[in-house]
Design a protein around this motif. Structure first.
Motif, PDB file in Angstrom:
ATOM      1  N   SER A   1       0.824  -1.220   0.000  1.00  0.00           N
ATOM      2  CA  SER A   1       0.000   0.000   0.000  1.00  0.00           C
ATOM      3  C   SER A   1       0.853   1.264   0.000  1.00  0.00           C
ATOM      4  CB  SER A   1      -0.940   0.003   1.200  1.00  0.00           C
ATOM      5  OG  SER A   1      -0.194   0.074   2.389  1.00  0.00           O
ATOM      6  N   ALA A   2       2.129   1.151   0.352  1.00  0.00           N
ATOM      7  CA  ALA A   2       2.998   2.333   0.363  1.00  0.00           C
ATOM      8  C   ALA A   2       3.830   2.438  -0.920  1.00  0.00           C
ATOM      9  CB  ALA A   2       3.919   2.299   1.587  1.00  0.00           C
ATOM     10  N   MET A   3       3.583   1.538  -1.881  1.00  0.00           N
ATOM     11  CA  MET A   3       4.403   1.492  -3.099  1.00  0.00           C
ATOM     12  C   MET A   3       3.692   2.169  -4.270  1.00  0.00           C
ATOM     13  SD  MET A   3       5.795  -2.418  -2.752  1.00  0.00           S
ATOM     14  CE  MET A   3       7.131  -2.821  -1.610  1.00  0.00           C
ATOM     15  N   ASP A   4       4.474   2.717  -5.190  1.00  0.00           N
ATOM     16  CA  ASP A   4       3.867   3.314  -6.377  1.00  0.00           C
ATOM     17  C   ASP A   4       3.785   2.308  -7.531  1.00  0.00           C
ATOM     18  OD1 ASP A   4       6.608   3.249  -6.693  1.00  0.00           O
ATOM     19  OD2 ASP A   4       6.807   5.309  -7.405  1.00  0.00           O
ATOM     20  N   LEU A   5       4.600   1.265  -7.469  1.00  0.00           N
ATOM     21  CA  LEU A   5       4.602   0.221  -8.492  1.00  0.00           C
ATOM     22  C   LEU A   5       4.631  -1.083  -7.705  1.00  0.00           C
ATOM     23  CD1 LEU A   5       4.861   0.587 -11.620  1.00  0.00           C
ATOM     24  CD2 LEU A   5       7.327   0.309 -11.356  1.00  0.00           C
ATOM     25  N   LEU A   6       3.627  -1.933  -7.840  1.00  0.00           N
ATOM     26  CA  LEU A   6       3.598  -3.174  -7.062  1.00  0.00           C
ATOM     27  C   LEU A   6       4.800  -4.043  -7.428  1.00  0.00           C
ATOM     28  CD1 LEU A   6      -0.216  -3.996  -7.186  1.00  0.00           C
ATOM     29  CD2 LEU A   6       1.109  -3.154  -5.231  1.00  0.00           C
ATOM     30  N   PRO A   7       5.254  -4.899  -6.494  1.00  0.00           N
ATOM     31  CA  PRO A   7       6.470  -5.688  -6.756  1.00  0.00           C
ATOM     32  C   PRO A   7       6.416  -6.454  -8.074  1.00  0.00           C
ATOM     33  CG  PRO A   7       5.806  -5.910  -4.472  1.00  0.00           C
ATOM     34  CD  PRO A   7       4.728  -5.114  -5.134  1.00  0.00           C
ATOM     35  N   GLY A   8       5.282  -7.075  -8.377  1.00  0.00           N
ATOM     36  CA  GLY A   8       5.169  -7.822  -9.629  1.00  0.00           C
ATOM     37  C   GLY A   8       5.271  -6.916 -10.853  1.00  0.00           C
ATOM     38  N   ARG A   9       4.782  -5.680 -10.700  1.00  0.00           N
ATOM     39  CA  ARG A   9       4.874  -4.713 -11.797  1.00  0.00           C
ATOM     40  C   ARG A   9       6.320  -4.259 -12.014  1.00  0.00           C
ATOM     41  NH1 ARG A   9       0.552  -5.664 -14.561  1.00  0.00           N
ATOM     42  NH2 ARG A   9      -0.739  -3.807 -14.648  1.00  0.00           N
ATOM     43  N   VAL A  10       7.085  -4.221 -10.923  1.00  0.00           N
ATOM     44  CA  VAL A  10       8.508  -3.898 -11.072  1.00  0.00           C
ATOM     45  C   VAL A  10       9.185  -4.969 -11.930  1.00  0.00           C
ATOM     46  CG1 VAL A  10      10.717  -3.720  -9.838  1.00  0.00           C
ATOM     47  CG2 VAL A  10       8.695  -2.541  -8.947  1.00  0.00           C
ATOM     48  N   LEU A  11       8.878  -6.236 -11.638  1.00  0.00           N
ATOM     49  CA  LEU A  11       9.473  -7.316 -12.428  1.00  0.00           C
ATOM     50  C   LEU A  11       9.057  -7.196 -13.896  1.00  0.00           C
ATOM     51  CD1 LEU A  11       9.124 -10.452 -10.101  1.00  0.00           C
ATOM     52  CD2 LEU A  11      11.031  -8.857 -10.326  1.00  0.00           C
ATOM     53  N   ARG A  12       7.777  -6.930 -14.108  1.00  0.00           N
ATOM     54  CA  ARG A  12       7.263  -6.794 -15.476  1.00  0.00           C
ATOM     55  C   ARG A  12       7.965  -5.635 -16.200  1.00  0.00           C
ATOM     56  NH1 ARG A  12       6.030  -8.833 -19.646  1.00  0.00           N
ATOM     57  NH2 ARG A  12       4.262  -8.172 -20.896  1.00  0.00           N
ATOM     58  N   ALA A  13       8.081  -4.516 -15.512  1.00  0.00           N
ATOM     59  CA  ALA A  13       8.720  -3.347 -16.123  1.00  0.00           C
ATOM     60  C   ALA A  13      10.188  -3.628 -16.446  1.00  0.00           C
ATOM     61  CB  ALA A  13       8.592  -2.139 -15.190  1.00  0.00           C
ATOM     62  N   ILE A  14      10.848  -4.416 -15.585  1.00  0.00           N
ATOM     63  CA  ILE A  14      12.243  -4.777 -15.869  1.00  0.00           C
ATOM     64  C   ILE A  14      12.293  -5.659 -17.120  1.00  0.00           C
ATOM     65  CG2 ILE A  14      14.258  -6.067 -15.043  1.00  0.00           C
ATOM     66  CD1 ILE A  14      13.470  -5.165 -12.185  1.00  0.00           C
ATOM     67  N   GLN A  15      11.365  -6.623 -17.207  1.00  0.00           N
ATOM     68  CA  GLN A  15      11.314  -7.481 -18.400  1.00  0.00           C
ATOM     69  C   GLN A  15      11.138  -6.647 -19.673  1.00  0.00           C
ATOM     70  OE1 GLN A  15       7.999 -10.022 -17.489  1.00  0.00           O
ATOM     71  NE2 GLN A  15       9.276 -11.620 -16.562  1.00  0.00           N
TER      72      GLN A  15
END
Lengths: 197, 294
Positions: free
Chosen positions: A53-67
């Motif tokens: 809830s304190a994040m601007d990009l959920l952890p899974g979205r970070v992985l996706r964005a890195i991909q």
């Protein structure tokens, strides 16, 4: 249906993020030691994260964005700085990805490139922690709290907390140091990565 | 790997010298009561904690590696108490014991570690110590919520001591001491750890959820195994209680304060007077006369 939504997602993110760096995912895999390309987007890491809830990009979205190679978007995100490494994602990921280690790699890339740190307070806290370890070989809670409070200009706010702990004899002022401190200091800035195995 | 067990040396970690002092006192008192007093690892250094892996991956391996090498040279196995120290030491051991190239890289920094040290947590030691037969002051009627926090049970493949979602070792240990262990959901929820300093609002939200769950099941106290979890729930509880309207305060004690008490240790030597949320009701609940409070 799925293909369409992914397509839209990619377009939207590209539009928002500007430059794309398709080789980035392999470099993050090398620095983190984690197989980021194995992520198939199930979202279990995001759903399990106590700090989502304190994040601007959920952890899974970070992985996706890195991909996807959306490097600027990820390097600007507060997410890696909010992550405190509880490792819940690491025990739940069906592909065995330790997402917290990926956050470590992103954070350290921000620092290596001297990009703006999205959450300077958190960064300074950890710097003060490591400063006392460099100095004494061990963390010194009183010194790191005082140093951090001074730098953040919140000494007046934090002092009562320190005094409460001192009254209960729970804040050691006298430094407890490693005898061979030089051995510990030599370990700083060595640049070994855990993935070298 | 030989089956021969080396003597244990306690790795107290930095917090146990300061905010977590009751943990150190009570680990020693528990082990003394069991007839297995331990010395501390000589010249140990910080395990790196969150800050090392946060900012410097190399440091996150090298700091624990020096401690492992010290233990090997001193002919001892490591006994941990702090959950974070346990995680970082066990994880470094796991990485080094499974990678020759990694071992060579730490060697270049003057650390010679062959990978023979066992990193054991005090809870697993107590689980195997036949506690039930040695209890002299049963904790009958004390309703305890067992709080593991994050790092002690993560990650199973690299040193986590129990099931990461449904651990039970602390429940077994305290049940053997006669305590009334409550069933609750928050045992492995995160307390916010270091964010409590830089982002207190975020961390206090997490702590409030844990405390609310403990109140819901009617716990008398929370038992902790991590000095940062204990500090957070102890230090921030008054502010959270005010904000969330909790009518009671819950003492947050270290699991070894309870085991030492049950094994007959002198309660005055266990640091019950050093808590911020008054922990003397825990002593009263097990009918120990309080040893005076400053």
């Amino acid at each position: 249906m799925a293909a369409v939504s992914i397509h839209h997602e990619v377009e939207a993110i590209h539009h928002e993020a500007g430059a794309v760096d398709p080789g980035w995912v392999r470099r993050i895999e090398a620095t983190s030691g984690e197989p980021v390309r194995l992520c198939f987007g199930c979202g279990v890491c995001s759903g399990s994260c106590p700090l989502a809830s304190a994040m601007d990009l959920l952890p899974g979205r970070v992985l996706r964005a890195i991909q996807l190679g959306l490097r600027d978007r990820v390097l600007q995100a507060v997410t890696p700085w909010v992550c405190i490494g509880c490792e819940t994602c690491a025990v739940r990921c069906p592909n065995g990805i330790d997402v917290a280690r990926v956050m470590d790699a992103v954070r350290q890339e921000v620092l290596a490139l001297e990009r703006p740190v999205p959450m300077p307070g958190v960064y300074r806290f950890h710097r003060w922690f490591l400063r006392t370890v460099w100095l004494l070989g061990r963390a010194h809670e009183a010194a790191l709290s005082a140093g951090y409070a001074l730098q953040q200009g919140r000494l007046r706010r934090d002092l009562p907390t320190g005094l409460r702990l001192m009254r209960r004899r729970r804040l050691a002022l006298w430094p407890h140091a490693v005898r061979r401190r030089g051995e510990v200091r030599r370990l700083f800035g060595a640049g070994i990565r855990e993935h070298e195995r | 790997m030989n089956a021969e067990r080396r003597p244990l040396a306690l790795y107290p970690g930095c917090s146990l010298l300061s905010t977590g002092v009751m943990y150190r006192l009570s680990v020693h008192e528990t082990l003394r009561a069991l007839g297995i007093p331990v010395r501390e690892l000589a010249d140990w250094n910080c395990c790196g904690a969150t800050s090392a892996h946060y900012l410097d991956a190399g440091l996150a391996l090298l700091l624990p590696a020096r401690n492992l090498a010290l233990a090997e040279a001193q002919g001892v196995d490591i006994l941990t108490a702090c959950a974070a120290c346990h995680h970082h030491l066990a994880r470094a051991h796991h990485a080094l014991a499974h990678s020759e190239s990694l071992g060579r890289s730490v060697e270049e920094h003057g650390i010679d570690y062959r990978g023979d040290v066992r990193v054991q947590h005090v809870l697993t030691l107590l689980d195997d110590a036949g506690l039930a037969a040695r209890v002299r002051r049963p904790l009958t009627g004390l309703r305890v919520a067992c709080y593991y926090g994050c790092l002690l049970v993560r990650i199973p493949r690299a040193g986590g001591i129990d099931d990461p979602d449904a651990p039970s070792v602390m429940e077994r240990v305290l049940r053997a001491c006669g305590a009334d262990v409550v069933a609750w959901q928050a045992g492995t929820w995160c307390c916010g750890a270091g964010l409590a300093v830089a982002e207190p609002d975020v961390a206090q939200g997490l702590m409030a959820d844990i405390l609310a769950e403990a109140h819901r099941v009617g716990a008398d106290c929370i038992a902790a195994v991590c000095p940062l979890c204990q500090l957070n729930l102890d230090l921030h509880q008054a502010a959270i209680a005010l904000h969330r309207g909790f009518r009671r305060m819950l003492p947050v004690v270290f699991v070894t304060q309870l085991t030492a008490l049950a094994l007959g240790a002198d309660p005055r030597r266990l640091g019950f007077d050093r808590h911020l949320v008054d922990a003397l009701p825990v002593l009263a609940a097990v009918e120990v006369v309080a040893g005076g409070r400053r």
